[in-house]
Design an enzyme around this catalytic site. Structure first.
Site, PDB file in Angstrom:
ATOM      1  N   GLN A   1       0.848  -1.191   0.000  1.00 58.56           N
ATOM      2  CA  GLN A   1       0.000   0.000   0.000  1.00 58.56           C
ATOM      3  C   GLN A   1       0.882   1.239   0.000  1.00 58.56           C
ATOM      4  O   GLN A   1       0.402   2.350  -0.173  1.00 58.56           O
ATOM      5  CB  GLN A   1      -0.919   0.025   1.229  1.00 58.56           C
ATOM      6  CG  GLN A   1      -1.863  -1.156   1.317  1.00 58.56           C
ATOM      7  CD  GLN A   1      -2.560  -1.186   2.661  1.00 58.56           C
ATOM      8  OE1 GLN A   1      -3.695  -0.721   2.798  1.00 58.56           O
ATOM      9  NE2 GLN A   1      -1.873  -1.721   3.670  1.00 58.56           N
TER      10      GLN A   1
ATOM     11  N   HIS B   1      -1.467   1.287  -4.431  1.00 55.55           N
ATOM     12  CA  HIS B   1      -1.875   2.690  -4.251  1.00 55.55           C
ATOM     13  C   HIS B   1      -0.996   3.626  -5.067  1.00 55.55           C
ATOM     14  O   HIS B   1      -0.956   4.831  -4.811  1.00 55.55           O
ATOM     15  CB  HIS B   1      -1.815   3.075  -2.766  1.00 55.55           C
ATOM     16  CG  HIS B   1      -2.902   2.412  -1.967  1.00 55.55           C
ATOM     17  ND1 HIS B   1      -2.910   2.432  -0.591  1.00 55.55           N
ATOM     18  CD2 HIS B   1      -4.005   1.701  -2.344  1.00 55.55           C
ATOM     19  CE1 HIS B   1      -3.985   1.768  -0.156  1.00 55.55           C
ATOM     20  NE2 HIS B   1      -4.650   1.305  -1.196  1.00 55.55           N
TER      21      HIS B   1
ATOM     22  N   CYS C   1      -0.595  12.012 -16.361  1.00 50.94           N
ATOM     23  CA  CYS C   1      -1.277  13.179 -16.957  1.00 50.94           C
ATOM     24  C   CYS C   1      -2.786  12.973 -16.803  1.00 50.94           C
ATOM     25  O   CYS C   1      -3.344  11.980 -17.312  1.00 50.94           O
ATOM     26  CB  CYS C   1      -0.929  13.313 -18.435  1.00 50.94           C
ATOM     27  SG  CYS C   1      -1.844  14.657 -19.238  1.00 50.94           S
TER      28      CYS C   1
ATOM     29  N   CYS D   1      -4.382  13.130 -20.557  1.00 54.40           N
ATOM     30  CA  CYS D   1      -4.283  12.087 -21.609  1.00 54.40           C
ATOM     31  C   CYS D   1      -3.927  10.714 -21.057  1.00 54.40           C
ATOM     32  O   CYS D   1      -3.876   9.735 -21.806  1.00 54.40           O
ATOM     33  CB  CYS D   1      -3.250  12.515 -22.666  1.00 54.40           C
ATOM     34  SG  CYS D   1      -1.534  12.389 -22.107  1.00 54.40           S
TER      35      CYS D   1
ATOM     36  N   CYS E   1       2.622  17.999 -19.604  1.00 45.98           N
ATOM     37  CA  CYS E   1       2.721  16.549 -19.830  1.00 45.98           C
ATOM     38  C   CYS E   1       3.683  16.320 -20.997  1.00 45.98           C
ATOM     39  O   CYS E   1       3.568  16.986 -22.031  1.00 45.98           O
ATOM     40  CB  CYS E   1       1.336  16.005 -20.195  1.00 45.98           C
ATOM     41  SG  CYS E   1       1.368  14.365 -20.949  1.00 45.98           S
TER      42      CYS E   1
ATOM     43  N   CYS F   1       1.241  15.207 -24.134  1.00 46.10           N
ATOM     44  CA  CYS F   1       0.236  16.091 -24.753  1.00 46.10           C
ATOM     45  C   CYS F   1       0.498  17.555 -24.455  1.00 46.10           C
ATOM     46  O   CYS F   1      -0.242  18.432 -24.931  1.00 46.10           O
ATOM     47  CB  CYS F   1      -1.163  15.712 -24.263  1.00 46.10           C
ATOM     48  SG  CYS F   1      -1.518  16.198 -22.560  1.00 46.10           S
TER      49      CYS F   1
ATOM     50  N   THR G   1       0.226  -2.874   8.732  1.00 47.15           N
ATOM     51  CA  THR G   1      -0.938  -2.147   8.216  1.00 47.15           C
ATOM     52  C   THR G   1      -2.071  -2.218   9.233  1.00 47.15           C
ATOM     53  O   THR G   1      -2.286  -3.235   9.870  1.00 47.15           O
ATOM     54  CB  THR G   1      -1.389  -2.689   6.834  1.00 47.15           C
ATOM     55  OG1 THR G   1      -2.519  -1.930   6.378  1.00 47.15           O
ATOM     56  CG2 THR G   1      -1.731  -4.166   6.878  1.00 47.15           C
ATOM     57  N   SER G   2      -2.789  -1.096   9.355  1.00 45.94           N
ATOM     58  CA  SER G   2      -3.792  -0.981  10.430  1.00 45.94           C
ATOM     59  C   SER G   2      -5.107  -1.661  10.077  1.00 45.94           C
ATOM     60  O   SER G   2      -6.012  -1.749  10.899  1.00 45.94           O
ATOM     61  CB  SER G   2      -4.061   0.503  10.726  1.00 45.94           C
ATOM     62  OG  SER G   2      -4.562   1.136   9.548  1.00 45.94           O
TER      63      SER G   2
HETATM   64  N1  APR Z   1       6.575  -2.416  12.955  1.00 48.20           N
HETATM   65  C1  APR Z   1       5.396  -3.025  12.646  1.00 48.20           C
HETATM   66  N2  APR Z   1       4.215  -2.352  12.543  1.00 48.20           N
HETATM   67  C2  APR Z   1       4.257  -1.020  12.755  1.00 48.20           C
HETATM   68  C3  APR Z   1       5.435  -0.322  13.091  1.00 48.20           C
HETATM   69  C4  APR Z   1       6.628  -1.083  13.190  1.00 48.20           C
HETATM   70  N3  APR Z   1       7.794  -0.511  13.507  1.00 48.20           N
HETATM   71  N4  APR Z   1       5.118   1.004  13.260  1.00 48.20           N
HETATM   72  C5  APR Z   1       3.799   1.115  13.036  1.00 48.20           C
HETATM   73  N5  APR Z   1       3.270  -0.098  12.748  1.00 48.20           N
HETATM   74  C6  APR Z   1       1.880  -0.425  12.419  1.00 48.20           C
HETATM   75  C7  APR Z   1       0.848   0.313  13.258  1.00 48.20           C
HETATM   76  O1  APR Z   1       0.537  -0.440  14.430  1.00 48.20           O
HETATM   77  C8  APR Z   1      -0.339   0.343  12.301  1.00 48.20           C
HETATM   78  O2  APR Z   1      -1.141  -0.829  12.437  1.00 48.20           O
HETATM   79  O3  APR Z   1       1.673   0.012  11.097  1.00 48.20           O
HETATM   80  C9  APR Z   1       0.307   0.335  10.920  1.00 48.20           C
HETATM   81  C10 APR Z   1       0.225   1.673  10.203  1.00 48.20           C
HETATM   82  O4  APR Z   1      -1.133   1.945   9.968  1.00 48.20           O
HETATM   83  P1  APR Z   1      -1.541   3.190   9.051  1.00 48.20           P
HETATM   84  O5  APR Z   1      -0.804   4.403   9.493  1.00 48.20           O
HETATM   85  O6  APR Z   1      -3.035   3.206   9.004  1.00 48.20           O
HETATM   86  O7  APR Z   1      -0.971   2.817   7.601  1.00 48.20           O
HETATM   87  P2  APR Z   1      -1.572   1.810   6.551  1.00 48.20           P
HETATM   88  O8  APR Z   1      -2.272   0.667   7.211  1.00 48.20           O
HETATM   89  O9  APR Z   1      -0.480   1.485   5.598  1.00 48.20           O
HETATM   90  O10 APR Z   1      -2.660   2.722   5.791  1.00 48.20           O
HETATM   91  C11 APR Z   1      -3.311   2.134   4.690  1.00 48.20           C
HETATM   92  O11 APR Z   1      -4.435   4.208   4.245  1.00 48.20           O
HETATM   93  O12 APR Z   1      -4.351   6.470   4.151  1.00 48.20           O
HETATM   94  C12 APR Z   1      -4.328   5.343   3.392  1.00 48.20           C
HETATM   95  O13 APR Z   1      -3.332   5.152   1.273  1.00 48.20           O
HETATM   96  C13 APR Z   1      -3.038   5.234   2.631  1.00 48.20           C
HETATM   97  O14 APR Z   1      -1.854   3.229   2.041  1.00 48.20           O
HETATM   98  C14 APR Z   1      -2.450   3.929   3.120  1.00 48.20           C
HETATM   99  C15 APR Z   1      -3.648   3.181   3.679  1.00 48.20           C
END
Ligand code: APR
Length: 225
Positions: free
Chosen positions: A85, A103, A111, A114, A130, A133, A170-171
């Protein structure tokens, strides 16, 4: 083993790049609607370019950490589909190839008139023409809220054909990525998350490894042989 890996901002946190939803994260200092939507770009393209110019600069100063390097190593011994992501290029700089940026990427320019794509300069301005174009309609090649993520067919296929799905840093707040574990699980795939704490979609995973990615990811990769 066939492994699909999804990474989020957490894997780049220890490389010094801000995550989105932590205290003092990107969304605490910028309104999503201003810098991460097509409407925000239409309203103030200069603000949006400044936001991504800053992230491009931060990204160029960052270094891949042990987690990025471990995933590059994993792909040398297993059939890995790496989906991120993240829009930084730390996976590539760690040696990963064929990274699926669902993402988009800070390194890309698009662009809006186009559809031409090219490598983004470090600093982009609304009036940049661009190359194809010549119209001043350039935008970062980033997927904004309300837009369709890239490469989804390939990602669904990879999830369905994997033995293991691992979500790292990722959260679990943003779909469709937040639905990958559920989709994999429905196809009989073992699901693991590696995070500092349980994510919003924690219930979709069979297992969780808690800790900083720079420690947990190398240990996990080593455990797979
Ligand atoms: N090691 C492991 N996990 C970690 C660390 C670390 N050192 N530091 C932070 N985290 C975890 C947090 O606990 C959280 O769950 O990374 C996650 C970050 O969450 P977000 O900030 O929400 O990022 P993400 O999940 O990538 O967001 C997804 O949301 O805003 C959009 O497009 C954007 O790609 C992004 C998408």
């Amino acid at each position: 083993m066939r492994i699909t890996v999804l990474t989020g901002a957490g894997i780049s946190a220890e490389s010094g790049l801000a995550t989105f939803r932590a205290v003092n994260g990107l969304w605490e200092n910028h309104r999503i609607e201003d810098v991460a939507t097509p409407e925000g770009f239409a309203a103030d393209p200069a603000l949006v370019h400044r936001f991504y110019n800053m992230r491009r600069k931060d990204g160029s100063g960052a270094r891949p950490n042990a987690a990025h390097l471990a995933l590059a190593d994993l792909a040398r011994r297993h059939d890995v589909t790496l989906v991120t992501q993240n829009v930084d290029d730390l996976h590539e700089r760690a040696g990963s190839t064929d990274v699926i940026h669902m993402h988009g990427a800070l390194s890309g320019a698009l662009c809006a008139a186009c559809g031409h794509r090219w490598r983004a300069p470090m600093v982009m301005q609304p009036e940049d023409p661009c190359p194809a174009c010549a119209r001043p309609a350039t935008r970062p090649d980033i997927v904004w809220f309300g837009e369709m993520p890239y490469h989804m067919e390939r990602i669904w296929d990879a999830l369905e054909g994997s033995d293991l799905f691992a979500a790292i840093g990722t959260s679990g707040n943003v779909y469709p990525a937040a639905g990958f574990a559920q989709h994999a699980r429905r196809n009989g795939v073992e699901c693991l998350e590696l995070n500092l704490d349980a994510s919003a979609n924690a219930r979709d995973f069979h297992r969780r490894i808690i800790g900083p990615a720079s420690r947990t990811v190398p240990d996990w990769v080593a455990s797979l042989g």
